[in-house]
Motif scaffolding. Structure first.
Motif, PDB file in Angstrom:
ATOM      1  N   ASN A  21      55.531  51.192  42.842  1.00 31.90           N
ATOM      2  CA  ASN A  21      54.271  50.766  42.228  1.00 31.90           C
ATOM      3  C   ASN A  21      54.474  50.342  40.778  1.00 31.90           C
ATOM      4  O   ASN A  21      53.780  49.461  40.286  1.00 31.90           O
ATOM      5  CB  ASN A  21      53.231  51.884  42.310  1.00 31.90           C
ATOM      6  N   LYS A  22      55.408  50.963  40.097  1.00 32.83           N
ATOM      7  CA  LYS A  22      55.679  50.611  38.700  1.00 32.83           C
ATOM      8  C   LYS A  22      56.164  49.160  38.602  1.00 32.83           C
ATOM      9  O   LYS A  22      55.725  48.403  37.737  1.00 32.83           O
ATOM     10  CB  LYS A  22      56.717  51.567  38.109  1.00 32.83           C
ATOM     11  N   VAL A  23      57.055  48.759  39.500  1.00 30.11           N
ATOM     12  CA  VAL A  23      57.556  47.381  39.526  1.00 30.11           C
ATOM     13  C   VAL A  23      56.426  46.430  39.935  1.00 30.11           C
ATOM     14  O   VAL A  23      56.273  45.350  39.360  1.00 30.11           O
ATOM     15  CB  VAL A  23      58.778  47.247  40.468  1.00 30.11           C
ATOM     16  N   VAL A  24      55.624  46.820  40.918  1.00 30.86           N
ATOM     17  CA  VAL A  24      54.477  46.016  41.348  1.00 30.86           C
ATOM     18  C   VAL A  24      53.561  45.751  40.162  1.00 30.86           C
ATOM     19  O   VAL A  24      53.174  44.603  39.899  1.00 30.86           O
ATOM     20  CB  VAL A  24      53.694  46.718  42.488  1.00 30.86           C
ATOM     21  N   ASP A  25      53.212  46.789  39.427  1.00 29.06           N
ATOM     22  CA  ASP A  25      52.320  46.645  38.274  1.00 29.06           C
ATOM     23  C   ASP A  25      52.903  45.712  37.221  1.00 29.06           C
ATOM     24  O   ASP A  25      52.199  44.880  36.642  1.00 29.06           O
ATOM     25  CB  ASP A  25      52.011  48.004  37.653  1.00 29.06           C
ATOM     26  N   SER A  26      54.193  45.840  36.974  1.00 32.79           N
ATOM     27  CA  SER A  26      54.863  45.004  35.974  1.00 32.79           C
ATOM     28  C   SER A  26      54.833  43.531  36.371  1.00 32.79           C
ATOM     29  O   SER A  26      54.500  42.662  35.559  1.00 32.79           O
ATOM     30  CB  SER A  26      56.304  45.488  35.803  1.00 32.79           C
ATOM     31  N   LYS A  40      39.281  39.196  32.190  1.00 29.84           N
ATOM     32  CA  LYS A  40      38.067  40.021  32.265  1.00 29.84           C
ATOM     33  C   LYS A  40      38.529  41.417  32.670  1.00 29.84           C
ATOM     34  O   LYS A  40      39.262  41.574  33.649  1.00 29.84           O
ATOM     35  CB  LYS A  40      37.113  39.439  33.318  1.00 29.84           C
ATOM     36  N   VAL A  41      38.138  42.420  31.904  1.00 28.52           N
ATOM     37  CA  VAL A  41      38.578  43.794  32.150  1.00 28.52           C
ATOM     38  C   VAL A  41      37.401  44.607  32.672  1.00 28.52           C
ATOM     39  O   VAL A  41      36.304  44.575  32.108  1.00 28.52           O
ATOM     40  CB  VAL A  41      39.140  44.442  30.862  1.00 28.52           C
ATOM     41  N   TYR A  42      37.655  45.327  33.764  1.00 34.14           N
ATOM     42  CA  TYR A  42      36.652  46.202  34.373  1.00 34.14           C
ATOM     43  C   TYR A  42      37.181  47.625  34.375  1.00 34.14           C
ATOM     44  O   TYR A  42      38.280  47.878  34.862  1.00 34.14           O
ATOM     45  CB  TYR A  42      36.373  45.779  35.824  1.00 34.14           C
ATOM     46  N   PHE A  43      36.395  48.547  33.834  1.00 36.22           N
ATOM     47  CA  PHE A  43      36.765  49.963  33.825  1.00 36.22           C
ATOM     48  C   PHE A  43      35.921  50.711  34.849  1.00 36.22           C
ATOM     49  O   PHE A  43      34.747  50.406  35.041  1.00 36.22           O
ATOM     50  CB  PHE A  43      36.544  50.579  32.441  1.00 36.22           C
ATOM     51  N   LYS A  79      41.468  50.791  35.494  1.00 33.67           N
ATOM     52  CA  LYS A  79      41.372  49.527  34.752  1.00 33.67           C
ATOM     53  C   LYS A  79      41.804  48.384  35.663  1.00 33.67           C
ATOM     54  O   LYS A  79      42.922  48.366  36.164  1.00 33.67           O
ATOM     55  CB  LYS A  79      42.273  49.598  33.523  1.00 33.67           C
ATOM     56  N   LEU A  80      40.903  47.432  35.863  1.00 36.30           N
ATOM     57  CA  LEU A  80      41.168  46.246  36.667  1.00 36.30           C
ATOM     58  C   LEU A  80      41.056  45.036  35.748  1.00 36.30           C
ATOM     59  O   LEU A  80      40.019  44.831  35.119  1.00 36.30           O
ATOM     60  CB  LEU A  80      40.152  46.143  37.811  1.00 36.30           C
ATOM     61  N   ILE A  81      42.142  44.264  35.648  1.00 33.24           N
ATOM     62  CA  ILE A  81      42.151  43.070  34.807  1.00 33.24           C
ATOM     63  C   ILE A  81      42.282  41.867  35.721  1.00 33.24           C
ATOM     64  O   ILE A  81      43.187  41.799  36.551  1.00 33.24           O
ATOM     65  CB  ILE A  81      43.316  43.105  33.801  1.00 33.24           C
ATOM     66  N   LEU A  82      41.353  40.904  35.566  1.00 38.95           N
ATOM     67  CA  LEU A  82      41.334  39.718  36.426  1.00 38.95           C
ATOM     68  C   LEU A  82      41.217  38.442  35.606  1.00 38.95           C
ATOM     69  O   LEU A  82      40.742  38.469  34.467  1.00 38.95           O
ATOM     70  CB  LEU A  82      40.145  39.779  37.387  1.00 38.95           C
ATOM     71  N   LYS A  83      41.630  37.352  36.208  1.00 39.48           N
ATOM     72  CA  LYS A  83      41.406  36.006  35.702  1.00 39.48           C
ATOM     73  C   LYS A  83      40.975  35.144  36.882  1.00 39.48           C
ATOM     74  O   LYS A  83      41.269  35.471  38.040  1.00 39.48           O
ATOM     75  CB  LYS A  83      42.691  35.398  35.126  1.00 39.48           C
ATOM     76  N   LEU A  84      40.316  34.039  36.570  1.00 40.10           N
ATOM     77  CA  LEU A  84      39.955  33.105  37.630  1.00 40.10           C
ATOM     78  C   LEU A  84      41.226  32.603  38.296  1.00 40.10           C
ATOM     79  O   LEU A  84      42.200  32.273  37.620  1.00 40.10           O
ATOM     80  CB  LEU A  84      39.159  31.926  37.068  1.00 40.10           C
ATOM     81  N   GLY A  85      41.212  32.568  39.622  1.00 35.34           N
ATOM     82  CA  GLY A  85      42.357  32.106  40.388  1.00 35.34           C
ATOM     83  C   GLY A  85      43.312  33.202  40.818  1.00 35.34           C
ATOM     84  O   GLY A  85      44.187  32.973  41.644  1.00 35.34           O
ATOM     85  N   ARG A 151      33.839  54.887  40.671  1.00 35.10           N
ATOM     86  CA  ARG A 151      33.002  53.705  40.902  1.00 35.10           C
ATOM     87  C   ARG A 151      33.719  52.516  40.276  1.00 35.10           C
ATOM     88  O   ARG A 151      33.853  52.432  39.062  1.00 35.10           O
ATOM     89  CB  ARG A 151      31.627  53.895  40.278  1.00 35.10           C
ATOM     90  N   GLN A 152      34.213  51.615  41.152  1.00 34.31           N
ATOM     91  CA  GLN A 152      35.011  50.480  40.694  1.00 34.31           C
ATOM     92  C   GLN A 152      34.975  49.409  41.783  1.00 34.31           C
ATOM     93  O   GLN A 152      34.617  49.669  42.930  1.00 34.31           O
ATOM     94  CB  GLN A 152      36.451  50.937  40.428  1.00 34.31           C
TER      95      GLN A 152
END
Length: 164
Positions: A21-26, A40-43, A79-85, A151-152
């Motif tokens: 998971n550490k490599v996946v996250d990186s 866009k960051v969602y907590f 913490k969920l960080i997203l961008k369009l696409g 709740r996320q």
């Protein structure tokens, strides 16, 4: 990658497998940063379940910052960080009739404060748009003494997968 970003087949035919998971996250973080646009960051909102004894002892063992840092299988990250696409994977069954099931891959087309719009890029409903809202998810893990509620949005980035 950017020139193929909105080509439906691009993410359908690609996935990176990683050993941990550490490599996946990186890898997910690096590829997300390479996409154009603003993040866009969602907590999440984390708590002990109402059914649990909310004693001072449990509250001391599991204050909000400890709950936020727990990374447990079956719960989306705090913490969920997203961008369009960005390609994302559903972590819960939310509409089985329309194939919005755990493991379905989608592509973020709009991200607002309370809802994320995404295009389905796998299975039978390819190209259909859907709205994803935050869900309250509860996890009981034998390694932890209490039930945790988070709740996320039930999503995770999926440029890269854990190959387990």
């Amino acid at each position: 990658m950017n020139k193929f970003l909105w080509d439906l087949a691009y993410f359908q035919q690609r996935a990176i497998l990683a050993p941990t998971n550490k490599v996946v996250d990186s890898i997910n973080k690096e590829l997300l940063e390479s996409l154009p646009g603003e993040e866009k960051v969602y907590f999440s909102s984390d708590s002990l379940c109402q059914s649990e004894d909310e004693s001072e002892f449990n509250m001391a063992l599991f204050p909000p910052d400890v709950l936020n840092n727990l990374r447990l299988s079956g719960l989306p990250n705090h913490k969920l960080i997203l961008k369009l696409g960005a390609p994302v994977m559903l972590l819960r069954n939310i509409d089985q009739a329309n194939r919005l099931c755990n493991g379905a891959r989608l592509q973020v087309t709009r991200h607002e404060k309370v809802v994320i719009e995404a295009k389905i890029i796998t299975w039978t409903k390819i190209g259909h748009h859907t709205l994803i809202s935050r869900l309250k998810m509860t996890l009981s893990d034998k390694r932890i003494l209490v039930k945790i509620s988070r709740r996320q949005f039930p999503l995770s980035l999926c440029f890269c997968y854990d190959n387990k």
